[in-house]
Design an enzyme around this catalytic site. Sequence first.
Site, PDB file in Angstrom:
ATOM      1  N   THR A   1       0.827  -1.207   0.000  1.00  0.00           N
ATOM      2  CA  THR A   1       0.000   0.000   0.000  1.00  0.00           C
ATOM      3  C   THR A   1       0.858   1.251   0.000  1.00  0.00           C
ATOM      4  O   THR A   1       0.458   2.290  -0.533  1.00  0.00           O
ATOM      5  CB  THR A   1      -0.923  -0.024   1.241  1.00  0.00           C
ATOM      6  OG1 THR A   1      -1.852  -1.091   1.071  1.00  0.00           O
ATOM      7  CG2 THR A   1      -1.682   1.274   1.417  1.00  0.00           C
TER       8      THR A   1
ATOM      9  N   SER B   1       1.441  -7.428  -0.774  1.00  0.00           N
ATOM     10  CA  SER B   1       2.160  -8.412   0.057  1.00  0.00           C
ATOM     11  C   SER B   1       1.311  -9.602   0.470  1.00  0.00           C
ATOM     12  O   SER B   1       1.833 -10.597   0.966  1.00  0.00           O
ATOM     13  CB  SER B   1       2.780  -7.751   1.287  1.00  0.00           C
ATOM     14  OG  SER B   1       1.837  -7.570   2.310  1.00  0.00           O
TER      15      SER B   1
ATOM     16  N   ASP C   1       0.199  -6.451   5.032  1.00  0.00           N
ATOM     17  CA  ASP C   1      -0.543  -7.694   5.277  1.00  0.00           C
ATOM     18  C   ASP C   1       0.346  -8.850   5.735  1.00  0.00           C
ATOM     19  O   ASP C   1      -0.045  -9.631   6.606  1.00  0.00           O
ATOM     20  CB  ASP C   1      -1.320  -8.107   4.017  1.00  0.00           C
ATOM     21  CG  ASP C   1      -2.558  -7.245   3.814  1.00  0.00           C
ATOM     22  OD1 ASP C   1      -2.945  -6.513   4.748  1.00  0.00           O
ATOM     23  OD2 ASP C   1      -3.139  -7.296   2.710  1.00  0.00           O
TER      24      ASP C   1
HETATM   25  N1  ASP Z   1      -2.660  -5.463   0.798  1.00  0.00           N
HETATM   26  C1  ASP Z   1      -1.626  -4.485   1.125  1.00  0.00           C
HETATM   27  C2  ASP Z   1      -0.298  -5.219   1.146  1.00  0.00           C
HETATM   28  O1  ASP Z   1      -0.058  -5.919   2.101  1.00  0.00           O
HETATM   29  C3  ASP Z   1      -1.939  -3.859   2.430  1.00  0.00           C
HETATM   30  C4  ASP Z   1      -0.954  -2.842   2.911  1.00  0.00           C
HETATM   31  O2  ASP Z   1       0.160  -2.727   2.464  1.00  0.00           O
HETATM   32  O3  ASP Z   1      -1.343  -2.116   3.881  1.00  0.00           O
HETATM   33  O4  ASP Z   1       0.471  -5.108   0.242  1.00  0.00           O
END
Ligand code: ASP
Length: 317
Positions: free
Chosen positions: A20, A66, A100
Amino acid sequence: MASIHAHIDGTVVILGTGGTVAGTAAAAADNVGYSAAQLGVAQLVGAVRALAGLPLETEQVAQIDSKDMTPALWHELATRIDVHRARPGVAGVVVTHGTDTLEETAYFLHRVLSPGKPVVLTAAMRPATSLQADGPQNLCDAVAVARWPGAGGVVVAFGGRVWAGSELRKVHSYRIDAFGSGDAGALAVLEEGRLRQFRPWPPCDGLGLAQLPKDGTWPWVEVVTSHAGAGGRGVEALVGAGVRGLVVATTGNGTIHAGLIAGLERARASGVHVLRASRCAFDGIVGGTADGWPDAGGLTPAQARIELSLRLLGATG
Ligand code: ASP
């Protein structure tokens, strides 16, 4: 209390993996409907004016959400970290990552990296386009930690705090203050440009990469959850399909539903390794292995899965 401007000389290498922190949304108020892993790490660093003029290098190791992390990518990341830490002019390495699986990557790196310069992971709960973007400050904090005199081990700079990589757990799905370390707490806080340290830097004496397959073909280890109404059919199916290890995400302080225990006993009798980890949000299992099922102490179930995989690979340290 030392100033954040205290630093050791040398380059900080920032390795990008996505997340993110590198995400974008169509609207600045949208913190949910965004796409992770859109901006390159050079672009992220270039956008932070506070980092201008510092001796930084960037390298894009991956560009993923991630949630899709793999053991092969962990191997590649650890290899790149080793390469850069071995360079004489490098002070430390920062890794930008998604939140994540941050607790998993941090634990993996803690377990495999050998002693050396600090490795500081960071991330963000808001995409780079957000009105509330937390990535730029987290990135500045991570660079400051990587340059901090005496810093070492695998740590995570996030939300104004520094966490030990081996103790990290994601404790909130949406709030910017999304991480914790159970009762252990943070190693340090970063306040108004100053690092206030509570505990020593974590030891870094990992196993090295030699015993780990480069292609990420780890032994098959699954997490099964103990819950109301749990039974053994899922475990039996996994054993029948060839699973090598099972982490039980237990209730409370390591307790397992009687219906699931019967299945686990049969699994163990057929050679499957079983490790307990608590599914509680804030801490792990206290009190040892009196009931005969080994436990992973303070590790989350996802971290315990890594631990059991490493043990099965023979890399028990
Ligand atoms: N889905 C994202 C990831 O883990 C969530 C984040 O980075 O906050 O890449």
